[in-house]
Design a protein around this motif. Sequence first.
Motif, mmCIF file in Angstrom:
data_model
loop_
_atom_site.group_PDB
_atom_site.id
_atom_site.type_symbol
_atom_site.label_atom_id
_atom_site.label_comp_id
_atom_site.label_asym_id
_atom_site.label_seq_id
_atom_site.Cartn_x
_atom_site.Cartn_y
_atom_site.Cartn_z
ATOM 1 N N ARG A 226 -92.867 -11.413 1.047
ATOM 2 C CA ARG A 226 -94.219 -11.438 1.615
ATOM 3 C C ARG A 226 -94.207 -11.191 3.124
ATOM 4 N NH1 ARG A 226 -97.176 -16.737 -0.857
ATOM 5 N NH2 ARG A 226 -98.665 -16.107 0.765
ATOM 6 N N GLN A 227 -93.055 -10.851 3.665
ATOM 7 C CA GLN A 227 -92.874 -10.564 5.093
ATOM 8 C C GLN A 227 -93.214 -11.760 5.982
ATOM 9 O OE1 GLN A 227 -95.126 -6.940 5.821
ATOM 10 N NE2 GLN A 227 -93.457 -5.673 5.019
ATOM 11 N N LEU A 228 -93.094 -12.944 5.402
ATOM 12 C CA LEU A 228 -93.346 -14.155 6.179
ATOM 13 C C LEU A 228 -92.170 -14.490 7.089
ATOM 14 C CD1 LEU A 228 -95.094 -16.368 3.474
ATOM 15 C CD2 LEU A 228 -96.132 -15.456 5.552
ATOM 16 N N ASP A 229 -91.054 -13.794 6.896
ATOM 17 C CA ASP A 229 -89.933 -13.976 7.819
ATOM 18 C C ASP A 229 -90.244 -13.404 9.196
ATOM 19 O OD1 ASP A 229 -89.966 -11.483 6.532
ATOM 20 O OD2 ASP A 229 -87.848 -11.140 6.992
ATOM 21 N N GLN A 230 -91.343 -12.647 9.290
ATOM 22 C CA GLN A 230 -91.788 -12.156 10.596
ATOM 23 C C GLN A 230 -92.649 -13.200 11.314
ATOM 24 O OE1 GLN A 230 -93.631 -8.284 10.208
ATOM 25 N NE2 GLN A 230 -92.051 -7.567 8.765
ATOM 26 N N GLN A 231 -93.243 -14.097 10.532
ATOM 27 C CA GLN A 231 -94.066 -15.171 11.096
ATOM 28 C C GLN A 231 -93.251 -16.449 11.296
ATOM 29 O OE1 GLN A 231 -97.612 -15.920 8.787
ATOM 30 N NE2 GLN A 231 -97.995 -17.911 9.745
#
Length: 584
Positions: A226-231
């Motif tokens: 979910r690309q939450l590793d960017q947040q």
Amino acid sequence: MNWRINESGVSATIENIEWERIHLILTVRLHIDGQKTYDIDKMEFYAVNNLGGCGVKFDVRRKEDIIKLHVNVTNSGELRCIPRGTYRIFVCEKDCVLAECETSPDIADQLEAMSRNFLYGERGKSYNVTFYIEDGTDTLPFRMHCIALGAVGVTFPQNPSFLKKINLIKALKDCYLSSRSVLRRVYKWYSFLYKSRRKNTVLFMTEQDQKIASNLKAVSDRMVDRQLDQQYRLLYSARPAAAEPQSKKSWIGLMKLLAQSGTIFIDDHAPVLDWLKLDDDTTLIQLWHAGAGFKSSGYSRWGHEGCPSPQSCHRQYKYGIAGSKNIAPFFSEVWGINDEQVLPTGMPRMDEYLDEQHRNEKIKELYEQFPMCRGKKVILFAPTYRGRNKKTAYYPYELIDFEKLYQICGDEYVVLFKMHPWVNKDIVIGKKYADKFLDVKKYPNINDLFYIVDLLITDYSSNIFEYSLMRKPMLFFAFDKIQYSFSRGFHRDYEESAPGKVCYSFEEVLSAITDKDFEYEKVEQYITHHFDYIDSGASDRVIDWILLGKMPENISNAIKKKQEEIQRMHELDFATGMLVQQDD
């Protein structure tokens, strides 16, 4: 509190005391003067100490004028044991105290036998709940005394020599500079450095293995998807520290990771957190590795060897997870937290298990790896271990009648044996059985095996949780149920809860297979009770509910209500009325 005991017309008598593991159950009979009118369903029962402080609000279960008061002595609602003190029990309606519980003459001489001692700390400490009747009164006022005790010497103390006094000073110094003491200071130092930067840092941590797996891996992978590793900044710590010594460098590295993290996910007991208190702004989440079996653990087996101390890693959880709201009490009892803190997200590791594409791929791989299973019905023999821990784990293979099992397999069945990973001694399969029996202990994921299994034979293992969703039969080989119940304990009735036929000898197992007597109807009942969701969304629910703050309203309201209930308990003041009563 408004003291109305003298004019309320209400009296209460404790007629029986029962224990269900760590749950204290008091049977109370109410008598109300015919000229008075009260709504019994709105009455509340509190345990109040001699200083007027409220220690417990009982869970009230009523049947006519007989009332059952329930409390978990390891968790009075505030994630701690009932505090030390001598308690009397008051009957209240809103802000009015209507009665104090008396003791029935029928149980007055049994109170000592009804008391309970819970040993912990290698059986060198004890938490005691003692019942008695206060002396010096014309009635039988009920008293409950709670206290934690430590071991003391029983011989006359020796006067130490001057040299021993010097050694004592050295011992105190060594204690102050012990590894745990030093590591706490290291943690605090790193906390000072990273406190302002850890809000969006998430640590996935295990002290049981050298790799991140199971629920931890599922949630971590989904955050990346979910690309939450960017947040969020994602950190990882995987050490077998629960069973193996670790280097100083490893320990210091762990303190640094813990101090940097605003949210920490674990999926098993982390012994380091038994003695290291995390900062209040760090959130600890338990993504427990097991679904729901029968074995007691944690506070559920308090008083048994190896149980936790009153304060432990479990007390630091903000939330844990479970498959359904129905089974939340099993987990809250184990962890010593409140039911409301156990979120029915489902098990993240089952997202992949329930994915149809993954299932089809694994079935193809399994038949290629184990060609003997093609065109046959597969029996999987997968019990839990016996013994106290990983070092002593074993299974009594002599109970398995290989010859008779081989004979009843005929042309219909093959048998896969997958023993618990802790069992060091491998099962020995004779050459003459090799066309129907196979040891698959080294196969990495038992859940994948379930796709091709037609009958599971187990005992007390939680593997029934995942397997039940295959909607296939199970047998339970419980040859040592009595011994196992005594040593490990069950947190629910075994026979009633097992989703299949329970067998107490291997002969019974063989007969059940031959007769196809599996009591299969229990499987659907088990599924209905244990699963709120049967989908591949558990990891998303963990992320959304816990990290992103999108908790369902009914769950967040229940948590808030529990917090308000605890706050109200603290605000109740029984002291003034008790002083007046003593003066009278």
